[in-house]
Design a protein around this motif. Sequence first.
Motif, PDB file in Angstrom:
ATOM      1  N   GLY A 226       0.685  -1.289   0.082  1.00  0.00           N
ATOM      2  CA  GLY A 226       0.082  -0.022   0.061  1.00  0.00           C
ATOM      3  C   GLY A 226       0.918   1.205  -0.031  1.00  0.00           C
ATOM      4  N   GLN A 227       1.887   1.207   0.830  1.00  0.00           N
ATOM      5  CA  GLN A 227       2.823   2.438   0.856  1.00  0.00           C
ATOM      6  C   GLN A 227       3.533   2.605  -0.465  1.00  0.00           C
ATOM      7  N   LEU A 228       3.957   1.675  -0.993  1.00  0.00           N
ATOM      8  CA  LEU A 228       4.593   1.633  -2.330  1.00  0.00           C
ATOM      9  C   LEU A 228       3.569   2.402  -3.544  1.00  0.00           C
ATOM     10  N   PHE A 229       2.436   1.978  -3.598  1.00  0.00           N
ATOM     11  CA  PHE A 229       1.548   2.634  -4.471  1.00  0.00           C
ATOM     12  C   PHE A 229       1.041   4.095  -4.166  1.00  0.00           C
ATOM     13  N   TRP A 230       1.120   4.203  -2.874  1.00  0.00           N
ATOM     14  CA  TRP A 230       0.770   5.508  -2.272  1.00  0.00           C
ATOM     15  C   TRP A 230       2.140   6.663  -2.810  1.00  0.00           C
ATOM     16  N   ALA A 231       3.362   5.896  -2.700  1.00  0.00           N
ATOM     17  CA  ALA A 231       4.370   6.892  -2.898  1.00  0.00           C
ATOM     18  C   ALA A 231       4.365   7.223  -4.253  1.00  0.00           C
ATOM     19  N   ILE A 232       3.983   6.256  -5.305  1.00  0.00           N
ATOM     20  CA  ILE A 232       3.970   6.439  -6.575  1.00  0.00           C
ATOM     21  C   ILE A 232       3.102   7.536  -6.985  1.00  0.00           C
ATOM     22  N   ALA A 233       1.903   7.283  -6.553  1.00  0.00           N
ATOM     23  CA  ALA A 233       0.744   8.413  -6.756  1.00  0.00           C
ATOM     24  C   ALA A 233       1.337   9.629  -6.328  1.00  0.00           C
ATOM     25  N   ARG A 234       1.683   9.833  -5.270  1.00  0.00           N
ATOM     26  CA  ARG A 234       2.119  11.084  -4.820  1.00  0.00           C
ATOM     27  C   ARG A 234       3.502  11.831  -5.751  1.00  0.00           C
ATOM     28  N   ARG A 235       4.246  10.944  -6.150  1.00  0.00           N
ATOM     29  CA  ARG A 235       5.061  11.496  -7.110  1.00  0.00           C
ATOM     30  C   ARG A 235       4.649  11.709  -8.479  1.00  0.00           C
ATOM     31  N   GLY A 236       3.366  11.497  -8.868  1.00  0.00           N
ATOM     32  CA  GLY A 236       2.820  11.511 -10.076  1.00  0.00           C
ATOM     33  C   GLY A 236       3.269  10.567 -11.017  1.00  0.00           C
ATOM     34  N   GLY A 237       3.685   9.268 -10.409  1.00  0.00           N
ATOM     35  CA  GLY A 237       4.204   8.070 -11.533  1.00  0.00           C
ATOM     36  C   GLY A 237       3.170   7.421 -11.883  1.00  0.00           C
ATOM     37  N   THR A 238       1.954   7.580 -11.594  1.00  0.00           N
ATOM     38  CA  THR A 238       1.153   6.320 -12.088  1.00  0.00           C
ATOM     39  C   THR A 238       0.896   6.553 -13.618  1.00  0.00           C
ATOM     40  N   HIS A 239       0.465   5.553 -14.429  1.00  0.00           N
ATOM     41  CA  HIS A 239       0.400   5.655 -15.744  1.00  0.00           C
ATOM     42  C   HIS A 239      -1.440   5.348 -16.017  1.00  0.00           C
ATOM     43  N   PRO A 240      -1.812   5.792 -17.172  1.00  0.00           N
ATOM     44  CA  PRO A 240      -3.028   5.322 -17.747  1.00  0.00           C
ATOM     45  C   PRO A 240      -3.137   3.917 -17.559  1.00  0.00           C
ATOM     46  N   ALA A 241      -4.559   3.537 -16.914  1.00  0.00           N
ATOM     47  CA  ALA A 241      -4.614   2.031 -16.804  1.00  0.00           C
ATOM     48  C   ALA A 241      -5.888   1.519 -17.469  1.00  0.00           C
ATOM     49  N   ARG A 242      -6.196   0.340 -17.898  1.00  0.00           N
ATOM     50  CA  ARG A 242      -7.555  -0.258 -18.125  1.00  0.00           C
ATOM     51  C   ARG A 242      -7.402  -1.538 -17.917  1.00  0.00           C
ATOM     52  N   LEU A 243      -8.702  -2.104 -17.856  1.00  0.00           N
ATOM     53  CA  LEU A 243      -8.717  -3.560 -17.694  1.00  0.00           C
ATOM     54  C   LEU A 243      -8.367  -4.361 -18.967  1.00  0.00           C
ATOM     55  N   GLY A 244      -7.659  -5.506 -19.141  1.00  0.00           N
ATOM     56  CA  GLY A 244      -7.731  -6.273 -20.180  1.00  0.00           C
ATOM     57  C   GLY A 244      -7.432  -7.652 -19.938  1.00  0.00           C
ATOM     58  N   SER A 245      -6.552  -8.209 -20.636  1.00  0.00           N
ATOM     59  CA  SER A 245      -6.558  -9.750 -20.501  1.00  0.00           C
ATOM     60  C   SER A 245      -4.988 -10.259 -20.767  1.00  0.00           C
ATOM     61  N   VAL A 246      -4.471 -10.952 -20.038  1.00  0.00           N
ATOM     62  CA  VAL A 246      -3.239 -11.454 -20.380  1.00  0.00           C
ATOM     63  C   VAL A 246      -3.274 -13.259 -20.288  1.00  0.00           C
ATOM     64  N   ASN A 247      -2.799 -13.668 -21.381  1.00  0.00           N
ATOM     65  CA  ASN A 247      -2.980 -15.156 -21.341  1.00  0.00           C
ATOM     66  C   ASN A 247      -4.292 -15.623 -21.063  1.00  0.00           C
ATOM     67  N   GLY A 248      -5.329 -14.764 -21.402  1.00  0.00           N
ATOM     68  CA  GLY A 248      -6.844 -15.324 -21.265  1.00  0.00           C
ATOM     69  C   GLY A 248      -7.386 -14.940 -19.708  1.00  0.00           C
ATOM     70  N   GLU A 249      -6.624 -14.410 -18.964  1.00  0.00           N
ATOM     71  CA  GLU A 249      -6.809 -13.956 -17.563  1.00  0.00           C
ATOM     72  C   GLU A 249      -7.091 -12.453 -17.230  1.00  0.00           C
ATOM     73  N   PRO A 250      -8.068 -11.704 -16.696  1.00  0.00           N
ATOM     74  CA  PRO A 250      -8.288 -10.663 -16.671  1.00  0.00           C
ATOM     75  C   PRO A 250      -7.001  -9.998 -15.988  1.00  0.00           C
ATOM     76  N   ALA A 251      -6.522  -8.787 -16.306  1.00  0.00           N
ATOM     77  CA  ALA A 251      -5.330  -8.080 -16.076  1.00  0.00           C
ATOM     78  C   ALA A 251      -5.600  -6.556 -16.149  1.00  0.00           C
ATOM     79  N   ILE A 252      -4.583  -5.606 -15.517  1.00  0.00           N
ATOM     80  CA  ILE A 252      -4.464  -4.327 -15.634  1.00  0.00           C
ATOM     81  C   ILE A 252      -3.561  -4.170 -16.509  1.00  0.00           C
TER      82      ILE A 252
END
Length: 299
Positions: A226-252
């Motif tokens: 949780g702290q890692l993703f909080w730090a990434i967001a605080r630094r503005g390091g998030t990337h646009p995301a959507r749900l898709g699939s990888v090898n047939g399973e749901p993925a980000i």
Amino acid sequence: MDMTDTFQHHRPRLLALAYRLLGSRADAEDVVQDAWLRWAGADATAIADPQAWLVTATTRLGLDRLRAATRQRLDYVGPWLPEPLHIAADLPPAPDPAQVHALAEDVSLAFLALLEQLGPEERAAFLLKEAFDHDYAVIAGLLGHSEANCRQLVHRARRRLQEGRPRFCADAGQHRRLLARFMEASQQGDNAAIQALLHANAQLISDGGGVVTAAIRPLLGAERIGQLFWAIARRGGTHPARLGSVNGEPAILRFEGDHLHSVTTIVVDGDRIARIYSVLNPHKLRALVTAGDAGASLQ
């Protein structure tokens, strides 16, 4: 069928075997190409069972490459995760609740990562028996071991893989809901929401291969994740995301500009996320999907 038609008929099965054996799309395709070269140079009149000949050649070529890869991966920077075979910009169709997924169809990143715990011959014996239903006499001939030894290899592999699987499997709907909530919380850097979705001893494994920034060791514990993703967001390091699939399973799927930045899948145990796998190494994501393929629904 002539030699070319016969090979093409069996090629999907050979690629499936090589990919499960190696966990690498590129290596699997190289092995199948090498099998083709051997097949093209063989005397067709001396081959009684083309499928058996091709599976034998692919297994032996794959084992040689896997032994070399196992040594090379010791020098890999950070955790090594499988290279996705297929990435799609849409979620996979919801499975029929009555459908039983055979192990032969299981190419999830989590399953392939578990296979990495096995030695090369243990992995080959397990896949040939469990995923491709070969009998022990055939496996013994392929690996150069006795049938009894092959039985023991498969037994040990089953036990080790079972230890790494979730105790309580979630249904497909629960899996998707948790993945969607995790994507939203991680994009926002919502530490509390992330921790609420994770098991206390959850694990995050990210593969940057020393090419891009990623944790060089597995990250353990809901609080640290949780702290890692909080730090990434605080630094503005998030990337646009959507749900898709990888090898047939749901993925980000996360994007950097018009190109895929990373793919993330999860393992659900009961009603919480137990493991998170993120592939960031761009060499494993090239030419698989772009933001254009994903359309406009990016978070």
